[in-house]
Design a protein around this motif. Structure first.
Motif, PDB file in Angstrom:
ATOM      1  N   LYS A  61      -2.612  -7.383  -2.893  1.00 24.59           N
ATOM      2  CA  LYS A  61      -3.159  -7.292  -1.666  1.00 24.59           C
ATOM      3  C   LYS A  61      -2.500  -6.557  -0.698  1.00 24.59           C
ATOM      4  O   LYS A  61      -2.914  -5.996   0.239  1.00 24.59           O
ATOM      5  N   HIS A  62      -1.143  -7.362  -0.521  1.00 23.98           N
ATOM      6  CA  HIS A  62      -0.107  -7.184   0.811  1.00 23.98           C
ATOM      7  C   HIS A  62       0.418  -5.649   0.343  1.00 23.98           C
ATOM      8  O   HIS A  62       0.481  -4.882   1.468  1.00 23.98           O
ATOM      9  N   LEU A  63       0.652  -5.285  -0.681  1.00 21.94           N
ATOM     10  CA  LEU A  63       1.232  -3.953  -1.033  1.00 21.94           C
ATOM     11  C   LEU A  63       0.493  -2.818  -0.984  1.00 21.94           C
ATOM     12  O   LEU A  63       0.706  -1.801  -0.403  1.00 21.94           O
ATOM     13  N   LYS A  64      -0.804  -3.129  -1.397  1.00 21.17           N
ATOM     14  CA  LYS A  64      -1.980  -2.177  -1.275  1.00 21.17           C
ATOM     15  C   LYS A  64      -2.391  -1.802   0.128  1.00 21.17           C
ATOM     16  O   LYS A  64      -2.340  -0.768   0.850  1.00 21.17           O
ATOM     17  N   ARG A  65      -2.484  -2.991   1.068  1.00 20.78           N
ATOM     18  CA  ARG A  65      -2.464  -2.712   2.355  1.00 20.78           C
ATOM     19  C   ARG A  65      -1.581  -1.644   3.274  1.00 20.78           C
ATOM     20  O   ARG A  65      -1.900  -0.796   3.796  1.00 20.78           O
ATOM     21  N   PHE A  66      -0.327  -2.154   2.991  1.00 21.56           N
ATOM     22  CA  PHE A  66       0.775  -1.299   3.483  1.00 21.56           C
ATOM     23  C   PHE A  66       0.904   0.127   3.062  1.00 21.56           C
ATOM     24  O   PHE A  66       0.789   0.978   3.883  1.00 21.56           O
ATOM     25  N   MET A  67       0.404   0.245   1.746  1.00 16.85           N
ATOM     26  CA  MET A  67       0.565   1.524   1.095  1.00 16.85           C
ATOM     27  C   MET A  67      -0.682   2.307   1.720  1.00 16.85           C
ATOM     28  O   MET A  67      -0.375   3.738   2.162  1.00 16.85           O
ATOM     29  N   MET A  68      -1.856   1.886   1.799  1.00 21.65           N
ATOM     30  CA  MET A  68      -2.881   2.682   2.451  1.00 21.65           C
ATOM     31  C   MET A  68      -2.686   2.839   3.802  1.00 21.65           C
ATOM     32  O   MET A  68      -3.206   3.776   4.468  1.00 21.65           O
ATOM     33  N   ASP A  69      -1.877   2.078   4.447  1.00 24.49           N
ATOM     34  CA  ASP A  69      -1.792   2.318   6.148  1.00 24.49           C
ATOM     35  C   ASP A  69      -0.755   3.520   6.334  1.00 24.49           C
ATOM     36  O   ASP A  69      -0.909   3.983   7.365  1.00 24.49           O
ATOM     37  N   HIS A  70       0.244   3.778   5.328  1.00 22.50           N
ATOM     38  CA  HIS A  70       1.504   4.498   5.801  1.00 22.50           C
ATOM     39  C   HIS A  70       1.522   5.542   4.529  1.00 22.50           C
ATOM     40  O   HIS A  70       2.261   6.603   4.588  1.00 22.50           O
ATOM     41  N   ILE A  71       0.583   5.626   3.454  1.00 26.52           N
ATOM     42  CA  ILE A  71       0.837   6.614   2.545  1.00 26.52           C
ATOM     43  C   ILE A  71      -0.292   7.516   2.121  1.00 26.52           C
ATOM     44  O   ILE A  71      -1.447   6.716   2.184  1.00 26.52           O
ATOM     45  N   ALA A  72      -0.446   8.806   2.147  1.00 27.34           N
ATOM     46  CA  ALA A  72      -1.455   9.597   1.747  1.00 27.34           C
ATOM     47  C   ALA A  72      -2.069   9.358   0.523  1.00 27.34           C
ATOM     48  O   ALA A  72      -1.002   9.335  -0.362  1.00 27.34           O
ATOM     49  N   PRO A  73      -3.289   9.207   0.176  1.00 30.70           N
ATOM     50  CA  PRO A  73      -3.885   9.280  -1.038  1.00 30.70           C
ATOM     51  C   PRO A  73      -3.360  10.195  -2.180  1.00 30.70           C
ATOM     52  O   PRO A  73      -3.103   9.991  -3.266  1.00 30.70           O
ATOM     53  N   GLY A  74      -2.944  11.382  -1.680  1.00 30.67           N
ATOM     54  CA  GLY A  74      -2.420  12.395  -2.550  1.00 30.67           C
ATOM     55  C   GLY A  74      -0.882  12.548  -2.782  1.00 30.67           C
ATOM     56  O   GLY A  74      -0.486  13.140  -3.633  1.00 30.67           O
ATOM     57  N   ALA A  75      -0.271  11.489  -2.257  1.00 35.82           N
ATOM     58  CA  ALA A  75       1.043  11.662  -2.359  1.00 35.82           C
ATOM     59  C   ALA A  75       1.735  11.205  -3.845  1.00 35.82           C
ATOM     60  O   ALA A  75       0.954  10.450  -4.541  1.00 35.82           O
ATOM     61  N   ALA A  76       2.659  11.815  -4.266  1.00 34.45           N
ATOM     62  CA  ALA A  76       3.281  11.304  -5.695  1.00 34.45           C
ATOM     63  C   ALA A  76       4.205  10.052  -5.284  1.00 34.45           C
ATOM     64  O   ALA A  76       5.340  10.312  -5.050  1.00 34.45           O
TER      65      ALA A  76
ATOM     66  N   GLY B  79       2.346  -6.385  -8.742  1.00 34.80           N
ATOM     67  CA  GLY B  79       1.795  -6.125  -7.611  1.00 34.80           C
ATOM     68  C   GLY B  79       1.313  -4.496  -7.502  1.00 34.80           C
ATOM     69  O   GLY B  79       0.377  -4.601  -6.625  1.00 34.80           O
ATOM     70  N   TYR B  80       1.894  -3.982  -8.284  1.00 34.43           N
ATOM     71  CA  TYR B  80       1.531  -2.311  -7.990  1.00 34.43           C
ATOM     72  C   TYR B  80       0.436  -2.034  -9.129  1.00 34.43           C
ATOM     73  O   TYR B  80      -0.103  -0.800  -8.964  1.00 34.43           O
ATOM     74  N   ARG B  81       0.133  -2.787 -10.072  1.00 34.74           N
ATOM     75  CA  ARG B  81      -0.828  -2.658 -11.133  1.00 34.74           C
ATOM     76  C   ARG B  81      -1.873  -2.467 -10.575  1.00 34.74           C
ATOM     77  O   ARG B  81      -2.763  -3.180  -9.953  1.00 34.74           O
ATOM     78  N   GLY B  82      -2.668  -1.248 -11.027  1.00 31.35           N
ATOM     79  CA  GLY B  82      -4.039  -0.973 -10.504  1.00 31.35           C
ATOM     80  C   GLY B  82      -4.281  -0.275  -9.499  1.00 31.35           C
ATOM     81  O   GLY B  82      -5.461   0.254  -8.996  1.00 31.35           O
ATOM     82  N   LEU B  83      -3.242   0.103  -8.692  1.00 31.98           N
ATOM     83  CA  LEU B  83      -3.196   0.922  -7.362  1.00 31.98           C
ATOM     84  C   LEU B  83      -3.503   2.366  -7.663  1.00 31.98           C
ATOM     85  O   LEU B  83      -3.701   3.271  -6.600  1.00 31.98           O
ATOM     86  N   GLU B  84      -3.538   2.853  -8.905  1.00 26.72           N
ATOM     87  CA  GLU B  84      -3.730   4.031  -9.224  1.00 26.72           C
ATOM     88  C   GLU B  84      -5.291   4.700  -8.684  1.00 26.72           C
ATOM     89  O   GLU B  84      -5.487   5.814  -8.746  1.00 26.72           O
ATOM     90  N   SER B  85      -6.070   3.858  -8.570  1.00 21.77           N
ATOM     91  CA  SER B  85      -7.379   4.045  -8.316  1.00 21.77           C
ATOM     92  C   SER B  85      -7.238   4.741  -6.714  1.00 21.77           C
ATOM     93  O   SER B  85      -8.081   5.561  -6.263  1.00 21.77           O
ATOM     94  N   GLU B  86      -6.346   4.113  -6.008  1.00 20.66           N
ATOM     95  CA  GLU B  86      -6.238   4.524  -4.503  1.00 20.66           C
ATOM     96  C   GLU B  86      -5.391   5.568  -4.272  1.00 20.66           C
ATOM     97  O   GLU B  86      -5.329   6.489  -3.609  1.00 20.66           O
ATOM     98  N   PHE B  87      -4.129   5.853  -5.316  1.00 24.48           N
ATOM     99  CA  PHE B  87      -3.214   6.691  -5.463  1.00 24.48           C
ATOM    100  C   PHE B  87      -3.047   7.087  -6.607  1.00 24.48           C
ATOM    101  O   PHE B  87      -2.377   6.844  -7.509  1.00 24.48           O
ATOM    102  N   PRO B  88      -3.796   8.376  -6.988  1.00 24.94           N
ATOM    103  CA  PRO B  88      -4.026   8.826  -8.517  1.00 24.94           C
ATOM    104  C   PRO B  88      -2.501   9.538  -9.108  1.00 24.94           C
ATOM    105  O   PRO B  88      -2.557   9.436 -10.377  1.00 24.94           O
ATOM    106  N   LYS B  89      -1.694   9.660  -7.928  1.00 28.93           N
ATOM    107  CA  LYS B  89      -0.312  10.328  -8.673  1.00 28.93           C
ATOM    108  C   LYS B  89       0.763   9.057  -8.842  1.00 28.93           C
ATOM    109  O   LYS B  89       1.676   9.463  -9.032  1.00 28.93           O
ATOM    110  N   LEU B  90       0.282   7.829  -8.476  1.00 31.15           N
ATOM    111  CA  LEU B  90       1.098   6.867  -8.725  1.00 31.15           C
ATOM    112  C   LEU B  90       1.790   6.725 -10.135  1.00 31.15           C
ATOM    113  O   LEU B  90       0.987   6.742 -11.073  1.00 31.15           O
TER     114      LEU B  90
END
Length: 299
Positions: free
Chosen positions: A185-200, A208-219
């Motif tokens: 939850k903390h890693l996701k909030r940080f990434m959503m605040d500072h990284i564009a969804p389309g970033a590689a 903690g990064y597992r499942g974040l592909e739904s917000e960042f498809p190129k993760l």
């Protein structure tokens, strides 16, 4: 880490701001650059107030100074010295400590430290410019050795999540944040605040990064090699930040403002506008930050 941001030389600064009046005049020009509007009644006409650059509404008679409603609000020492603090903090590539500011400006160390906290508050990210392109993310511990810290239990240390935007073999931008834990939850909030969804985005295989592909498809989650050889820019950035921090701040208390200070300067190394002018403008746009509120936020 080469810095190329545009800044005034000390001689140019002294020539531009030789006295208290020049500082007050500059604040007034920034505060009302888009015209005057009374904050109480919305009226757009004013007359001169008690002091030369004060403005008083001709309708409700509300008086306003250039410092009010900004981070310079109720500054108890000369505004010229406050400008010098902003100048030194913004242009010192290796940072400047409050004891050093105290020696240079003949102010109490605590006064310099408290006002520097306000300056660093203006350095915090607006969140309006998310990273795009190739981005690496990782979390790290900041602080001295702690024998009681086991695994990802931080003990007396602080956990900091870091993101770098890679450009060629270098880094174009960085962001960092202190987090309570390295949970998703903390890693996701940080990434959503500072990284564009389309970033590689690249991360290691921490859960903690597992499942974040739904917000960042190129993760992509890569296995971290020994000494982070597959994340060289990221690990070099973290190493440089920690080295800088050891020279300026010897505690993990109040860590976030120092992260903001470091990333603010780093991310503006190619800014066309002068870094001092940019920071003064941000301080004018930010609301007051009373010292009472500062102490409560770190209680």
């Amino acid at each position: 880490m080469e810095k190329r941001f545009k800044s005034l030389s000390l001689f140019e600064f002294h020539e531009r701001f030789p006295d208290e009046e020049s500082c007050v005049k500059y604040l007034a020009s920034l505060k009302w650059q888009d015209g005057y509007q009374c904050k109480k009644c919305g009226h757009g006409h004013y007359c001169q107030g008690i002091e030369k650059y004060d403005r008083q509404c001709t309708k409700c008679r509300r008086l306003e100074s250039p410092k009010s409603g900004t981070l310079f609000h109720r500054c108890k020492f000369p505004l010229l010295k406050a400008f010098y603090i902003v100048y030194y903090v913004s242009t010192s590539k290796s940072g400047i400590s409050s004891p050093e500011l105290s020696r240079k400006l003949e102010l109490r160390q605590k006064t310099c430290w408290l006002f520097k906290q306000k300056v660093m508050r203006a350095m915090s990210s607006s969140g309006n410019h998310p990273m795009d392109g190739k981005v690496d993310v990782d979390e790290t511990y900041v602080g001295g050795q702690d024998e009681k810290a086991v695994g990802r239990n931080e003990g007396k240390k602080q956990i900091m999540v870091v993101a770098v935007e890679r450009k060629g073999k270098g880094v174009s931008r960085i962001y960092g944040r202190v987090v309570d834990t390295a949970a998703r939850k903390h890693l996701k909030r940080f990434m959503m605040d500072h990284i564009a969804p389309g970033a590689a985005v690249r991360t290691d295989r921490w859960s903690g990064y597992r499942g974040l592909e739904s917000e960042f498809p190129k993760l992509v989650r890569e296995k971290s090699e020994k000494k982070g050889k597959n994340f060289p820019q990221l690990h070099r950035t973290v190493m440089l930040f920690k080295a800088w921090l050891r020279g300026i701040h010897h505690s993990v208390i109040h860590l976030q403002p120092y992260i903001d200070e470091y990333t603010y300067r780093f991310n503006r190394h190619k800014m066309k506008e002068g870094i001092f002018e940019n920071l003064i403008k941000r301080m004018v746009e930010k609301p007051p930050y009373p010292y009472k509120e500062f102490y409560l936020s770190y209680a």
